[in-house]
Design an enzyme around this catalytic site. Structure first.
Site, PDB file in Angstrom:
ATOM      1  N   CYS A 108       0.829  -1.208   0.000  1.00 51.96           N
ATOM      2  CA  CYS A 108       0.000   0.000   0.000  1.00 51.96           C
ATOM      3  C   CYS A 108       0.864   1.260   0.000  1.00 51.96           C
ATOM      4  O   CYS A 108       0.475   2.294  -0.551  1.00 51.96           O
ATOM      5  CB  CYS A 108      -0.934  -0.010   1.198  1.00 51.96           C
ATOM      6  SG  CYS A 108      -0.097  -0.120   2.786  1.00 51.96           S
ATOM      7  N   HIS A 164      -1.381   1.252   7.687  1.00 52.54           N
ATOM      8  CA  HIS A 164      -1.811   1.185   6.288  1.00 52.54           C
ATOM      9  C   HIS A 164      -1.686   2.572   5.673  1.00 52.54           C
ATOM     10  O   HIS A 164      -1.873   3.585   6.349  1.00 52.54           O
ATOM     11  CB  HIS A 164      -3.266   0.699   6.228  1.00 52.54           C
ATOM     12  CG  HIS A 164      -3.837   0.691   4.847  1.00 52.54           C
ATOM     13  ND1 HIS A 164      -3.380  -0.154   3.856  1.00 52.54           N
ATOM     14  CD2 HIS A 164      -4.838   1.421   4.292  1.00 52.54           C
ATOM     15  CE1 HIS A 164      -4.077   0.071   2.753  1.00 52.54           C
ATOM     16  NE2 HIS A 164      -4.961   1.020   3.001  1.00 52.54           N
TER      17      HIS A 164
END
Length: 1094
Positions: free
Chosen positions: A50, A305
């Protein structure tokens, strides 16, 4: 920078679950989903990429970087086709980056893959699963691009767009000498701790001066002495694109651990850098920067994330915000109805439209209004979160000022950088011709695959039965030719109209004349039967309920072959088995009926049925139990029942009816309506019930097979507790009656013979019925019975002689009972053996066992334990040996020849089969079998019935599908009507077992990845499998009240431990101890492999 950064909390990352469709297909065959309403493409997450996805999207939406990269042609970079040639110098990284950007701009798919790009980095699949710091990646990627572009016209691409200069100056207060040092930068790193925002951080860095005075003096080179001086830094050169890295992660030297700064840190949408620059005489436009990208980190220091907020400078995306709002319906008092309202807002959240509708909202759920452009072009923002892209408002950026989810990198562009008009809304702008052609071909292939997939998902196969190939007789339609020749298959889209289907049938049958009627048909045991007529040509096939594989009968709607056909469920044909008593056969074995099949309409009355089957008079009895007709009473149809129909009295396909003529009616008890006897040999037998506590004797009138005798006895001697398993023995110490299909006469039973009714299954012709005693004292030990194979071997077994004394031991262990002349009715004595060794194993409590031998001998010796004598364990094969793990059965010991030693078996026990069913089903002995304990959920209660052992053969496959089929077969249920789950007793949790796909690379995808013996199920012997019957219970919750109590106890225990640790940490008198911390994986440096192009 932070190496292996993320291993903490992934609760906010959603998992994709495959929905259930009509046809189950592997996901590899399905084309990727098209772009959503935003018209922007996301990037797939390879497991931990990510951070890479966020940076790549930022570079893509930097048009100047994207176009500079596209300007490099194959003559400078080479081609990917030449990458495998040994002497070719192909610059793979910029080529793959070009190709990825083209896919993100032009390829009609929801998300692009970065696997080719990461492969060009030299990353393995393990590297793709490891997450790194995006600030570190930014520097390493730029360095790799600079190295890859050496010797090309793009050698200065990074410097041209991102390079800036900071000058550090020290001014002597005496001689005014200025000492300066320049530093190049591609990004500025600014502090977060103790700073309110970006402007304050830049002020501290580039405006405030540091003074050297008092004890901290500066040695001036010109004065050659220590003097007072001032130190400052200024921005000498500003890049077109300014990248700012925020120092969110710091180190606490007191606690010796990292932590993340989550305090409020503001940053402006526009910033003027004039106060921080060395030269300030230029126009303001030279110092004005606009924010266009914010990379956001969500999580803690060791886990999280990344996603990115990006401003669409070229207006490539479609920006619309949609809200779901619930409004009360004024026409319905007390009721609320949810309406879908579509608002159009600009990037600041202001309404762009004010339609004249009520409440100033646009009531339109289906049509999307044309996109409205705001006054300021290119001000729309999007949240790009891996594969997901959604529009956001500009004020949403303020939510990223602080907290666990906050801004981590800021990207500004000079305000004076203007985009050409032809670039706005044009994703093809400046893309090379060869990439345009490649994307066009890829889109064409995608459209083709989607059309094929759409056709496969919506296509249904219909079986057309033509009336010209059928004839009507015996109440149903039957093909004149073979079934294959009478059916025409037709594939059609379920979304098409019934008129389209009719037209397609007309085109297939060019010679059809007259009216055409399409009726739904269904194959029944009696033949093909017709149901409703398909009507309404304007309706879709899906709307009228046509499913895949449906049978359609094509006819004129009146007759078939000159015979009138009555369609509908009320005329459904039923096949009945008609039985009549046969003449007595002296040499026959249990065949007492003549059987024939007859077909009747379900609307036929019993009077019509009686007239057809017994025209000369007689009575009719029914039995709906099918092949087990002798195990139930037959019910007589009385005179008042004659007006009932076949369906109303419960007769269906396969039911049996018995026709008795007038001379056979003596076997029927007319008062009760039950059939009691229906053969000719009638004898009186004396029966003793040996199942109860007290022996009972009854005279029972029985005639027929031994199986019938056993059934009638269990019904009349209703005190027995196991009515499903009985033996019949003739005489008190005589031979067991072995053959259930023998008649009373063939079993050599005479009138007045004494029968004993006892538990157990009757032995076969190759088995022996024996009596045995356990223990050395024959007078004290109870005498028990056993059925064994003639080929069974013996160990430490003695035969009781005619004086009822134990004789010599049967020492030949490998000899069979037949070879040792052991006959039916013999009594054997099993005494405790004397085997050497002093290694102790735990037996079934109570009782210990000393052994040092093979597993088979030890299991045999376990029969002498008191518990086995109390519970009457007949053979060693009815015992299972397990190793014990945390007071639970751990590993099932299978190999009887395996030697047991103290070092290998620490703790173990013998696990006795607990149920009657298990006693006749030996434990799993093969290494290719799993022994599972299955238990059925009780409908309406959060509980399960008693567990049952299930031996599952996994030699072919150990998959979800195979287990579901095995469990469904075990419970006699359809596979699609059960749900199963594995129980984890240590966590009090149930994990549903369903089809899943693991996200692994194409190179590593193997069929074994789906094995239930691997993660996450780790199926092994002794595991508990819960089963839900969806026909009775459609809830998905497998948990019980005991699980809730267990989880609550675990939670309370965890809270007590946490509280205890906190109290110890706060107690100043408590000795210091090193708190147990989660071990962190060693940090791995991020790297990108680049070839040499100098």
């Amino acid at each position: 920078m932070f190496g292996d950064l993320f291993e903490e909390d992934f609760s906010f990352i959603s998992n994709n679950h495959c929905g259930k469709g009509k046809k189950s297909k592997p996901r590899e065959s399905e084309p990727p989903a098209p772009r959503d309403f935003t018209n922007l493409s996301g990037i797939k997450n390879q497991g931990g990429t990510c951070y890479l996805n966020s940076l790549l999207q930022t570079l893509l939406f930097t048009p100047e970087f994207r176009e500079a990269l596209f300007s490099l042609g194959p003559e400078e970079l080479g081609t990917l086709d030449d990458s495998r040639k040994p002497d070719a110098k192909v610059r793979i990284i910029p080529l793959q980056l070009q190709r990825l950007f083209a896919q993100l701009l032009l390829l009609d798919q929801q998300a692009a893959s970065t696997s080719d790009l990461t492969e060009s980095f030299g990353w393995s699949s393990h590297e793709e699963m490891r997450q790194h710091d995006v600030q570190e990646l930014n520097r390493i990627l730029f360095s790799a691009l600079e190295t890859s572009l050496v010797g090309t016209s793009g050698h200065d691409l990074i410097n041209r767009l991102y390079h800036g200069i900071v000058v550090n100056q020290i001014v002597c207060k005496e001689c005014k000498n200025v000492s300066e040092r320049q530093e190049d930068f591609l990004d500025l790193t600014v502090a977060v701790k103790g700073v309110a925002g970006l402007e304050e951080a830049l002020w501290n860095m580039y405006v405030e001066e540091e003074y050297f005075e008092n004890d901290n003096l500066y040695r001036c080179g010109a004065c050659d002495k220590l003097v007072e001086a001032s130190k400052s830094a200024k921005l000498r050169k500003l890049p077109p694109f300014l990248t700012i890295s925020l120092l969110r992660f710091n180190f606490d030297f007191e606690k010796c651990e990292r932590y993340k700064e989550t305090s409020c840190y503001t940053f402006p949408m526009q910033i003027n850098l004039r106060p921080f620059c060395e030269q300030t005489e230029m126009d303001d436009s030279e110092y004005m920067y606009e924010l266009f990208s914010v990379i956001i980190h969500k999580g803690g220091c060791y886990g999280g994330h990344y996603h990115v907020y990006i401003r669409d400078v070229d207006e490539l995306g479609n920006w619309q915000l949609q809200f779901l709002i619930s409004l009360p319906d004024g026409n319905k008092v007390g009721l609320k109805e949810t309406h879908k309202l579509l608002f159009q807002l600009d990037s600041h959240g202001h309404d762009l439209q004010s339609p004249p509708q009520k409440n100033q909202v646009l009531w339109n759920c289906k049509k999307t209004p044309p996109r409205q452009k705001a006054a300021a072009a290119g001000c729309h923002w999007f949240d790009l979160n891996d594969s997901k892209v959604q529009p956001i408002k500009e004020k949403d950026i303020e939510k990223q000022f602080q907290g666990k989810e906050s801004a981590y990198m800021l990207f500004y562009r000079k305000a004076q950088l203007k985009r050409p008009p032809e670039a706005r809304g044009n994703p093809r702008y400046q893309i090379p011709e060869h990439l345009l052609n490649e994307m066009n071909a890829a889109n064409t292939e995608l459209q083709k695959k989607r059309a094929e997939c759409d056709s496969a998902n919506n296509g249904i196969d219909l079986h057309l039965h033509l009336s010209s190939c059928y004839k009507f007789h015996n109440g149903a339609l039957h093909p004149s030719l073979s079934w294959k020749e009478s059916v025409v298959d037709l594939t059609i889209d379920r979304r098409k109209m019934l008129g389209d289907l009719r037209q397609a049938v007309f085109q297939m049958l060019e010679s059809w004349e007259g009216d055409m009627v399409l009726s739904v048909a269904k194959p029944l045991p009696a033949g093909l039967h017709l149901y409703q007529v398909l009507d309404g040509d304007e309706l879709t096939l899906d709307a009228i309920g046509l499913a895949d594989g449906a049978d359609i009968f094509v006819w004129n709607g009146k007759e078939v072959g000159g015979m009138k056909v009555l369609p509908g469920p009320e005329h459904e044909p039923v096949v009945l088995n008609v039985l009549r008593l046969a003449e007595h056969n002296e040499g026959g074995k249990g065949q007492h009926f003549t059987e024939s099949q007859h077909v009747f309409s379900c609307s036929t009355s019993l009077g019509q049925l009686h007239a057809a089957l017994a025209p000369a008079g007689g009575i009719i009895l029914k039995n709906g139990s099918g092949v087990e007709r002798e195990a139930k009473n037959w019910e007589l149809f009385r005179e008042e029942d004659m007006k009932e129909t076949v369906r109303s009295v419960g007769l269906s396909d396969g039911c049996s009816v018995l026709i008795l003529d007038s001379h056979d009616q003596s076997f029927v008890n007319v008062a009760s309506g039950n059939l009691t006897a229906f053969t000719y040999d009638i004898s009186w037998l004396q029966v003793k019930n040996l199942c109860g506590v007290e022996e009972e004797e009854k005279h029972v009138k029985i005639t027929a097979t031994i199986e019938t005798v056993r059934t009638l006895l269990t019904e009349q001697l209703g005190h027995c507790t196991w009515p499903s398993s009985f033996n019949l023995t003739s005489g008190m110490k005589a031979e067991n009656i072995s053959f259930p299909d023998y008649t009373v006469k063939e079993a050599e039973l005479k009138m007045g013979s004494l029968l004993g009714l006892c538990r157990g299954k009757a032995p076969t012709s190759t088995q022996l019925f024996l009596y045995f005693i356990i223990g050395s004292d024959q007078s004290c030990g109870p005498e028990m019975e056993i059925v064994v194979e003639e080929t069974a071997s013996v160990r430490e077994v003695r035969r009781l002689d005619w004086c009822y004394e134990a004789g010599e031991a049967l020492s030949q262990e490998n000899a069979t009972l037949k070879e040792l002349n052991v006959c039916r009715g013999d009594t054997l004595v099993v005494s405790e053996g004397k085997l050497p060794g002093k290694v102790k194993g735990q037996g079934t409590v109570p009782g210990d066992l000393e052994f040092q031998s093979s597993l088979g001998i030890c299991v045999f010796q376990a029969l002498t334990l008191p518990c086995c004598q109390e519970q009457v364990v007949p053979l060693p094969s009815f015992l299972r040996a397990w190793t014990m793990d945390s007071r639970r059965p751990g590993k099932l010991l299978r190999d009887n020849k395996r030697r047991l030693t103290a070092g290998r078996i620490k703790s173990w026990e013998f696990w006795k089969c607990g149920s009657q069913e298990c006693l006749f089903s030996p434990p799993a002995a093969s290494p290719h079998e799993l022994l599972l304990r299955v238990q059925m959920a009780i409908p309406g209660e959060r509980d399960y019935s008693a567990s049952r052992d299930l031996v599952w053969d996994i030699s072919k496959e150990c998959t979800t599908r195979a287990l579901r089929q095995t469990v469904a077969s075990h419970y006699c249920l359809p596979v699609d009507k059960i749900e199963i789950a594995k129980y984890f007793p240590e966590r009090f949790e149930w994990l549903p077992i369903s089809s899943w796909t693991q996200q692994i690379s194409k190179r590593k995808r193997r069929k074994k990845q789906e094995s239930l013996q691997s993660a996450p199920y780790h199926l092994k012997d002794g595991d508990i499998i819960g089963v839900k019957n969806l026909l009775l219970d459609d809830t998905k919750d497998f948990s019980t009240m005991r699980d809730d109590i267990g989880k609550e106890k675990q939670r309370q225990l965890a809270l007590e431990k946490k509280k205890s640790r906190q109290e110890r940490a706060q107690d100043p008198f408590f000795p210091e101890e090193k708190l147990s911390t989660k071990p962190r994986k060693p940090e791995v440096a991020l790297s990108i492999n680049v070839g040499v192009f100098r």
